[in-house]
Structures are given as structure tokens and as C-alpha cells.
Design a protein around this motif. Sequence first.
Motif, PDB file in Angstrom:
ATOM      1  N   PHE A 286      -1.196   8.134  -5.929  1.00  0.00           N
ATOM      2  CA  PHE A 286      -2.157   7.137  -5.477  1.00  0.00           C
ATOM      3  C   PHE A 286      -1.763   5.767  -5.986  1.00  0.00           C
ATOM      4  N   PHE A 287      -2.355   4.752  -5.382  1.00  0.00           N
ATOM      5  CA  PHE A 287      -2.081   3.415  -5.898  1.00  0.00           C
ATOM      6  C   PHE A 287      -3.386   2.669  -6.050  1.00  0.00           C
TER       7      PHE A 287
ATOM      8  N   LEU B 284      -7.348  -5.662  -0.733  1.00  0.00           N
ATOM      9  CA  LEU B 284      -6.230  -5.055  -0.001  1.00  0.00           C
ATOM     10  C   LEU B 284      -6.183  -3.539  -0.173  1.00  0.00           C
ATOM     11  N   LEU B 285      -6.862  -3.028  -1.202  1.00  0.00           N
ATOM     12  CA  LEU B 285      -6.895  -1.583  -1.417  1.00  0.00           C
ATOM     13  C   LEU B 285      -7.534  -0.860  -0.232  1.00  0.00           C
ATOM     14  N   LEU B 286      -8.355  -1.584   0.546  1.00  0.00           N
ATOM     15  CA  LEU B 286      -8.985  -0.964   1.705  1.00  0.00           C
ATOM     16  C   LEU B 286      -8.109  -1.051   2.940  1.00  0.00           C
ATOM     17  N   GLY B 287      -7.002  -1.783   2.857  1.00  0.00           N
ATOM     18  CA  GLY B 287      -6.164  -1.992   4.030  1.00  0.00           C
ATOM     19  C   GLY B 287      -6.367  -3.400   4.567  1.00  0.00           C
ATOM     20  N   GLU B 288      -5.362  -3.853   5.342  1.00  0.00           N
ATOM     21  CA  GLU B 288      -5.361  -5.219   5.857  1.00  0.00           C
ATOM     22  C   GLU B 288      -6.616  -5.566   6.644  1.00  0.00           C
TER      23      GLU B 288
ATOM     24  N   ARG C   7       0.839  -1.199   0.000  1.00  0.00           N
ATOM     25  CA  ARG C   7       0.000   0.000   0.000  1.00  0.00           C
ATOM     26  C   ARG C   7       0.873   1.248   0.000  1.00  0.00           C
TER      27      ARG C   7
END
Lengths: 265, 343
Positions: free
Chosen positions: B342-343, B227-231, B86
Motif C-alpha cells: 500500500f502507499f 491525491l491519495l484518493l486519485g486525481e 500512486r
Amino acid sequence: MKNNPSPILTVENLSVGYQKSNGKLIIADQIDFHLDRGTLTALVGANGIGKSTLVRTLTAMQPRLGGNILICGKELKSFSPVELARKLSVVLTEHPASKNLSVFELIALGRQPHTNWMGNLTPADREAIDFAMEITDTLVLKEKKCYELSDGQLQRVAIARALSQDTPIIILDEPTTHLDIYHRAYIFKLMRKLVNEYRKTIFFSTHEIDLAIQLSDKMVVMTGEETYFDTPCALIDNNHFNHLFPEDTIQFDKVNGRFGIRDRM
Amino acid sequence: MNSTGTYKIHFVVLTFLLLAAFFLNLTLGSVAIPFSEILKSFFGSGASKESWNYILLNYRLPKAITAMITGGGLSVAGLLMQTLFRNPLAGPYVLGISSGAGLGVAILVLGAGALGGVFATFLLSPWSLVIVAGLGSFLVLVAVMAVSMKIKDTMSILIIGLMFGSLTSAVVAVLSYFSNAQQLQQYIFWSFGSLGNQSWERVWILLFCFCAGLLLSVLSGKSLNSLLLGENYARSMGLRLKRTTLLLILATSILAGAITAFAGPIAFVGLAVPHLVRQVFRTANHFILIPAVLLFGSFLMLLCDTVAQLPFSSYTLPINAITSIIGAPVVIWLLVRKKKMFF
């Protein structure tokens, strides 16, 4: 607890904290409460008392140190990640890691426990997403990117994502922090609506004790020494709010159901 | 996620550009071969000169294929790393993955001499090159991942990648001190990076590793999206975090390791291409981004290679220099223009 045959979530003698190399660091223990279907339950307590740790333990993000957590009568540990994701959705304090997601993409991610390996959306999935966007008033934001949203909009989108996951239980960690008074009231009313009209079971941690007293069915009060669980009225009658904070600074006003600053210098 | 249909035109254009770059790359070189002869050589009875046939089939074609695999593979590896960590600045080169592969190669190339004889020639086979490079990348990635679990700060991960880079060059320096001139030369030429002089055997091995890495990436598409939302959010939606992390590290090691083993450490492609693609494809869906990054990365690498071989002259520039000259300003431009990547 005994008169209701099937609470959807039961917590028995739970202790939460961290497993350190030199033993256990217990943040809070002897926590007992349960969530009945279609109720709104608030979790209150001072900063650092273990609210977030409890929320993280309930959502299986960190292991418990002791006690039981039962969802629909089944031990939390025995759920596979996808099974659990179909029972329980979360709204966390952290923002989405990627701000490049569009609002629609973000909300659609909530369908992941229900979709195939590619995450293709079926008409039923699209229906659930539309419902989630409609009820949170996020339809107009659909095409926006997350970096274009305000905190209030972002929080509504986060709740919409949890709703599109279509779970009976929703757990929210401090859903009203950083929001203006309008959005705080909006979020509280939204939670109430989801419970009343759609029979969702909602558990949320908050610092808005007065709002929580007005709107929730049951409350869990963490004081550090003990954890109380009851209806807001019963908690007030038993003076359990008095021990929430050091009493020489603020005091609970039983009549108005809110805290006030003690006018003693 | 939006359906792929929305980007149909984009994909058609990209494919067309890739084909054009492919034929341009085949046409231009130190020996001038007319385009009609090239078509004849591939689709007809063969070019009118036997030497042209040989150049095309045994030099230019394997080089073009290597260029496409290198560009596409490194870009996909970069995309995976950016999502996994991220971190918009992640990429195979920045995180020290290429250094890890380089260390593997250095130990093999410079160390093989110490053992000498038949054993050395066996050790220097293409397969062992791929294996040590892949192993090197894998170990560095696991180390970076382990540190990133302790330190959540995205900047420190990059610094750790840098540290692995300098650690590697230090070990290489020590090794080179004890090795002979010929081995050293071999290693230094490798470190310049080169797409040419690939035998068909090496191209097949590369293609095999590329397909394996790509397959793993596509299979992880849904996990990458979550995973774009976080772990924490990803786990709450049913993601098995450890398995996914391992799968992604494996995919990256295979892609970056095999490519680095044969083409040398190639900078900036893996970092820049995903960002360039995001400028055009306004989506975060990996099932669209992976093929887009793949096509664009291949296209860009073919162009870089066309420039590097300095058409109509007998000189060839190191490919690594060209990708850096193009890639570094692109990254700076993106940073300045968007303030935040951004990613």
C-alpha cells in the motif's frame, strides 16, 4: 424551466465528447436540463451513450465541446477549483487510489475545500464529519482501513466523504453498480432522505431504471438521438423509455414502469 | 486526519534512536577515538589529540550530516513519488531519477575533459554538479510523468523508469569510450556512492538544497493527502493538479538531484523507508508521514554508513552495496508478507 426562477444547476444546449487532434468527437449533444434545489434527478441511458462523459463534463473533469453549464447562475468555467468544490461534490465509480487510508481519514479529506493549508480540522469540520458518518451508518467503520471494507461499505464511505464536503449539489456516477440488492435499495433511500430532509440537490447516473422511476423527481433520458428531461410519469406517458434500448430484445412495460424481456425468439 | 498527538511517543523514540545512531556513527571509524574525547571535542575544549579533532570535525561530522541528509532526503523523495504516481513501488532509484542525475553528472565529468583547462575546473565546482544532476532528474521525471499520463498502468511506469536507466547507462558507455582514464575513474568512484570526503562547502550546499526540497514537500502536504484518493477526487476537492504535480516533481528533483550529485546513486532507501514507516505509523496523513520518514531515513542511513565503514579496520565498503543488501530483502519481505503493498 421558466416557472422556476432559480435552478441551482442549468445545462443549455450542451455537447459533450472529446477534443481530438483531428477535430471534435461528439458523444452527445443538444442536452438541456436543470436541477432545482432539493430534487433528486436520475440520468439513464444505455452503455456507451455518454452518461459518464456527461457526468465528467458537469463536474469539470473534462472540458465541454459547446453549450453552457451554469451553477447558481454562474458559468462553470468561472469557478476556481476551491469555489467549485464548495458547491459540488462527487461520488465516482473509481475506488480511492490508496487503500491505506482509514475510513475517518478518507471522510475527513472531504473537508479539504474548507480547511487551512495543513488541513487541520476545526470543531465545525469534525461536526460535519460526524454528521456524514452518522447518516451513512459508517461510524462503526471509523477506525478500519479501506482495504478491509466490502464494496457496499466502501460506497457508503464514498458518499460520506461527499457529504462531509458539505456542498448543496452532489453528483454520483452509477452509485449502485457492483452492489447487492440490499445496498442498492439502501443507497437509493439514502439519496431520497438527503433530498427530503437536508435539501441536497442530487444528480446521479444509473442502470436501475425501475428504481429510478420510483424514487426520482426528474429524469434525464439519453437515447443516442435525443436527450429528454421530465418527470418519470411524463416520460412514461410520452413513450420516451421505449427508445432507450433496441426494442426487439427488451420492451418497456408502461403499467409496471419497468423493462421486460420480449418473449419472442 | 488524526492529530499528531497520537504519535508523540513514536516521534520521541525515533528522535532518540537517531541521536544514538548519530553518536555511534561518530564514535566508530578506522581510527579508534574514545567516546569521552568525542564529547570533549564537540562540547568541551577539544579532544586531547589535535589529529582526533581534525578527524572528527572535518571528516566524521560532515560524513554523518551527509548520511542523514541523504537518507532523509531520498526517503521523502520516495514518499512523494509513491503518492504522486500512486504506485507503491515508486522511488527515486526505480523511476530512473537517480539515473537522470547520473547522466547529468556523467556529461559534466566526462565531457568537461573535452573542453579542458580552466574551464574544466570551473565546470566541476559543487554547484554545477548539483545543477546538472537536478536538471537530469527533473527531465527524467517530466518524461516519466508525461508517459504515465498516456498509460495509466502502474507497472509500465516502472518499466519506463528501467528504460531510462538503461538509456542512461548506454549514453554513459558512449561517453566513457571517448574520455580519459582519470575522468573515467572519477565517474566510476562517484557511481559507487560515497558519503565521505565531503568538504564543508559541499555539505552546506547539500543542506541548502535539502531544506528547499523539504519545504516544498511540506507545503504540498495537503495536496498529497488529497491525491491519495486519485486525481479525479483530488480535483473535485479543489486541487490544482498541474501546479501540484509540478511542485512535487520540483521537490523530488531538488532532493534526489542534489543528493545523487554528491553521494552518488543510492538504491532502495527511497523505496523501502516509506513502507517500513507505514508498518509503524498506521496513518496516510503526509503531515505525519513526512517527518517520520525523514527521521527514520536519516537513522537507517547512519546505520548503513556505520556498517559500511567496517569499524576498527581501514576498509570502507561502497555505501550503495550496503543499502541494496539491506533494502532489497526488505522490499521482497514486504511484498510477500502483505501480498499487496500500500502507499
